[in-house]
Design a protein around this motif. Structure first.
Motif, mmCIF file in Angstrom:
data_model
loop_
_atom_site.group_PDB
_atom_site.id
_atom_site.type_symbol
_atom_site.label_atom_id
_atom_site.label_comp_id
_atom_site.label_asym_id
_atom_site.label_seq_id
_atom_site.Cartn_x
_atom_site.Cartn_y
_atom_site.Cartn_z
ATOM 1 N N TRP A 141 0.471 0.743 -3.787
ATOM 2 C CA TRP A 141 0.455 0.801 -2.025
ATOM 3 C C TRP A 141 0.992 -0.647 -1.444
ATOM 4 O O TRP A 141 1.123 -0.648 -0.287
ATOM 5 C CB TRP A 141 -0.911 1.086 -1.429
ATOM 6 N N ALA A 142 1.338 -1.387 -2.431
ATOM 7 C CA ALA A 142 1.664 -2.843 -2.333
ATOM 8 C C ALA A 142 2.590 -3.257 -1.237
ATOM 9 O O ALA A 142 2.547 -4.085 -0.334
ATOM 10 C CB ALA A 142 1.890 -3.800 -3.348
ATOM 11 N N ASN A 143 3.733 -2.332 -1.187
ATOM 12 C CA ASN A 143 4.893 -2.458 -0.114
ATOM 13 C C ASN A 143 4.758 -1.658 1.048
ATOM 14 O O ASN A 143 5.843 -1.430 1.741
ATOM 15 C CB ASN A 143 6.180 -2.284 -0.859
ATOM 16 N N HIS A 144 3.652 -0.909 1.320
ATOM 17 C CA HIS A 144 3.414 -0.065 2.470
ATOM 18 C C HIS A 144 3.351 -0.772 3.749
ATOM 19 O O HIS A 144 2.444 -1.798 3.739
ATOM 20 C CB HIS A 144 2.554 0.860 2.053
ATOM 21 N N VAL A 150 -2.488 3.709 6.225
ATOM 22 C CA VAL A 150 -3.733 4.562 6.943
ATOM 23 C C VAL A 150 -3.532 5.930 6.006
ATOM 24 O O VAL A 150 -4.571 6.607 5.883
ATOM 25 C CB VAL A 150 -3.257 4.778 8.398
ATOM 26 N N LYS A 151 -2.392 6.587 5.975
ATOM 27 C CA LYS A 151 -1.986 7.836 5.319
ATOM 28 C C LYS A 151 -2.539 7.619 3.683
ATOM 29 O O LYS A 151 -3.050 8.506 3.247
ATOM 30 C CB LYS A 151 -0.564 8.281 5.381
ATOM 31 N N TYR A 156 -5.829 9.541 -0.376
ATOM 32 C CA TYR A 156 -6.883 9.034 -1.790
ATOM 33 C C TYR A 156 -8.087 9.668 -1.785
ATOM 34 O O TYR A 156 -8.705 10.179 -2.676
ATOM 35 C CB TYR A 156 -6.400 7.444 -1.859
ATOM 36 N N THR A 157 -8.585 9.146 -0.294
ATOM 37 C CA THR A 157 -9.907 9.459 -0.377
ATOM 38 C C THR A 157 -10.212 10.993 -0.389
ATOM 39 O O THR A 157 -11.346 11.601 -1.021
ATOM 40 C CB THR A 157 -10.673 8.853 0.898
ATOM 41 N N GLY A 207 -10.557 6.616 6.119
ATOM 42 C CA GLY A 207 -11.237 6.888 5.111
ATOM 43 C C GLY A 207 -12.661 7.717 5.590
ATOM 44 O O GLY A 207 -12.850 8.760 4.526
ATOM 45 N N LEU A 208 -13.157 7.534 6.549
ATOM 46 C CA LEU A 208 -14.437 8.094 7.209
ATOM 47 C C LEU A 208 -13.737 9.463 7.492
ATOM 48 O O LEU A 208 -14.471 10.622 7.311
ATOM 49 C CB LEU A 208 -15.069 7.593 8.449
#
Length: 618
Positions: A141-144, A150-151, A156-157, A207-208
């Motif tokens: 996700w480093a370049n997002h 947020v997506k 992932y969660t 995430g929540l």
């Protein structure tokens, strides 16, 4: 700090002394029951290292020497929950630390559920350790940008939750982020921020929401977790901010509380009571640990040592470990309205196993804080989890056990400042710093050398002798409160942003009992100084020791005298890596001088100042 001599403790002596007060000859430790502890109180342990330990050949033995599964050992001693962390992809980082990916977390959840244990899943949202000092965005996700992150968090969660549900292993609790005092997914989600913490709050809410959307019955409890469990100001600032940004749909505030880092039990109690009521949440100490020895079993320096033991307030023994754990559980049980619902021990199984380092190729920093000895045998302190709930056990008030010898130092011909307090150890191996009454409170010795001094300490109305040793040297440190030993700033003038400066007692942040500490979530600057008058003419030296994260705009040790100013830059490198800075050969001619440190710093800069010296050279 002024060093205080510890009386040597060895296990053979403990067998004859530490446990002499126990209610029965067969009891290894003594633990008083907690009358108001609920039957469903969470007695948990983070065992994220276990799969890695087992893959490297680790064996676990109960207190009687019987080899068995570690989870079974824990259950036998009253553990009813486990905690497992998830890193996105450990292969994209340094490796080590248990390599705790989703697959291992699911494996541990299956094993725990098969034994009837419940599970807390801890999302780090990183490929490696996430904590207040680092919250590194996963490589994938480093370049997002912010919206994509947020997506990413949501997707992932949700995926992990669905994977666990598909396997029939839905966890009972999930925490979104790990010790998120400094935010997560840096730099976009870093705290303190310039956007009112909105980006971080969006990430947290993602995430929540991912859990809630996949758990319509709301059977999974949701947690937000911070470190520094004794810092009420931090918790108020953090949760006021994210609540204003709409982060409300969670059930539990999780706290890390290590007494050698995070303040007194009284400060923990005050924080638990306040935040549970203020935010209408249950509270859980989701990380804690106590040392059972000061010994280090490998080449990696441990964060817990004799200094940490002294700050934490519990002796480094099996009994002290049990007593410390009971004390934390009691504080949780005392939270009003039953809102203190549990406690997790962090990595009690991480005994020294070759290859099981915090990072690939490095050692284990936790080997004297676990609850198994160096060979994997369970310590008797595990019994604390059952004993606190056994109301048939007697309640035994701790009694005086021993008092430390103390040391002091000073210059010839000048009054010696003796320690104001001494550590007294009680029969349950908790320790208290109690006031000393000295036979001579400010002795003067005209010659260099070593001299005995005596005093008394009052414990439950009975006086006990305190033996001290004074070392007299030629040079006299002129600084008042040079080492902040009494954890205050007495004698120091703080100008500028004084709210960024305080005295702390925290292992690693201090060289002994206390230090001057600085931090602010806003840009700040301050000067801490002392002024002197009536100095003899001659050459003088000033020095100081510091540690911190570095990055200050300007940071100097200085001395002003004769209308001139001399200074030397201070540069720190990392937490608990101390450096000494010195200015020598400063000529004083008019009898006056001012010494101190001064800095300007960006938001989030932090560090400590300790052990000032200012003396006339020979």
């Amino acid at each position: 700090m002024k060093k205080k001599t510890l009386k040597s403790l060895v296990l053979s002596a403990l067998a004859a002394t530490t446990f002499a007060f126990l209610p029965s000859a067969g009891a290894a430790i003594q633990v008083n029951p907690i009358p108001n502890l609920s039957q469903d109180f969470i007695k948990g342990a983070d065992v994220s290292m276990l799969p890695e330990l087992e893959s490297l050949g680790a064996k676990f033995y109960d207190v009687d020497g019987t080899e068995m599964d570690e989870l079974q050992i824990m259950k036998n001693h009253g553990i009813n929950w486990i905690r497992v962390r998830i890193w996105n992809n450990p292969k994209d980082s340094y490796g080590g630390g248990g390599n705790t990916d989703e697959a291992r977390a699911l494996e541990m959840t299956k094993r725990a559920h098969a034994l009837g244990l419940k599970v807390l899943v801890d999302f780090h949202y990183s490929d490696f350790w996430a904590d207040p000092g680092k919250q590194v965005t996963p490589k994938a996700w480093a370049n997002h940008d912010k919206d994509q992150l947020v997506k990413d968090v949501y997707d992932y969660t949700a995926k992990v939750v669905k994977d666990f549900q598909a396997a029939g292993e839905e966890p009972e609790m999930i925490q979104i982020g790990n010790e998120v005092k400094s935010g997560m997914l840096w730099p976009i989600g870093k705290l303190p921020s310039n956007d009112g913490d909105k980006a971080f709050s969006e990430l947290l809410n993602a995430g929540l929401k991912a859990v809630r959307d996949n758990d319509p019955d709301r059977s999974i409890k949701l947690m937000v977790h911070l470190p520094d469990g004794g810092d009420n100001a931090l918790y108020r600032s953090f949760f006021d901010s994210v609540e204003k940004n709409g982060v409300k749909d969670f059930d539990i505030i999780g706290l890390s509380y290590y007494p050698f880092w995070h303040g007194s039990l009284e400060s923990l109690q005050q924080n638990l009571d306040d935040i549970s009521a203020r935010y209408d949440k249950d509270v859980i100490v989701v990380e804690t640990a106590f040392g059972y020895t000061n010994e280090n079993f490998d080449d990696m320096k441990n964060p817990y040592d004799e200094k940490a033991e002294r700050i934490g307030g519990f002796r480094s023994t099996v009994q002290g470990q049990a007593t410390g754990l009971r004390a934390v559980m009691e504080r949780l049980a005392n939270v009003p309205n039953g809102r203190g619902t549990g406690m997790f021990y962090w990595e009690p199984d991480w005994y020294p196993v070759e290859g099981a380092g915090w990072k690939t190729g490095e050692g284990n920093e936790w080997d004297n804080l676990c609850m198994f000895d160096k060979n994997g045998k369970a310590l008797e302190s595990w019994d604390v989890y059952t004993d606190v709930s056994d109301q048939s056990l007697p309640t035994i008030a701790p009694t005086f056990k021993e008092v430390d010898d103390v040391e002091a130092a000073g210059g010839a011909g000048a009054p010696i400042a003796l320690p104001e307090k001494v550590r007294v150890t009680f029969s349950d191996d908790h320790a208290e710093n109690l006031p000393i009454t000295w036979n001579d409170a400010a002795p003067v010795f005209d010659e260099t050398g070593t001299y005995p001094v005596k005093g008394t300490v009052l414990v439950d109305g009975e006086a006990h002798i305190v033996n001290g040793t004074v070392t007299v040297v030629k040079k006299t440190n002129l600084v008042k409160n040079p080492d902040f030993e009494n954890v205050n700033l007495d004698g120091w003038t703080i100008t500028g942003d004084a709210s960024a400066v305080n005295a702390v007692s925290k292992a690693g942040d201090a060289l002994g009992q206390g230090a001057l500490h600085y931090w602010s979530d806003k840009a700040f600057g301050f000067t801490a100084s002392q002024s002197f008058d009536g100095l003899e003419d001659g050459l003088y030296t000033v020095s100081v020791q510091t540690q911190g994260g570095g990055g200050e705009e300007s940071y100097e040790l200085f001395i002003e005298t004769n209308g001139e100013r001399k200074a030397t830059p201070i540069t720190d490198t990392k937490w608990n890596e101390w450096h000494t800075f010195t200015i020598s050969d400063v000529e004083v001619k008019d009898g006056k001088a001012t010494i101190g440190v001064t800095m300007k710093a960006a938001p989030g800069c932090w560090g400590s100042v300790d052990n000032f010296e200012f003396y006339k050279q020979d």
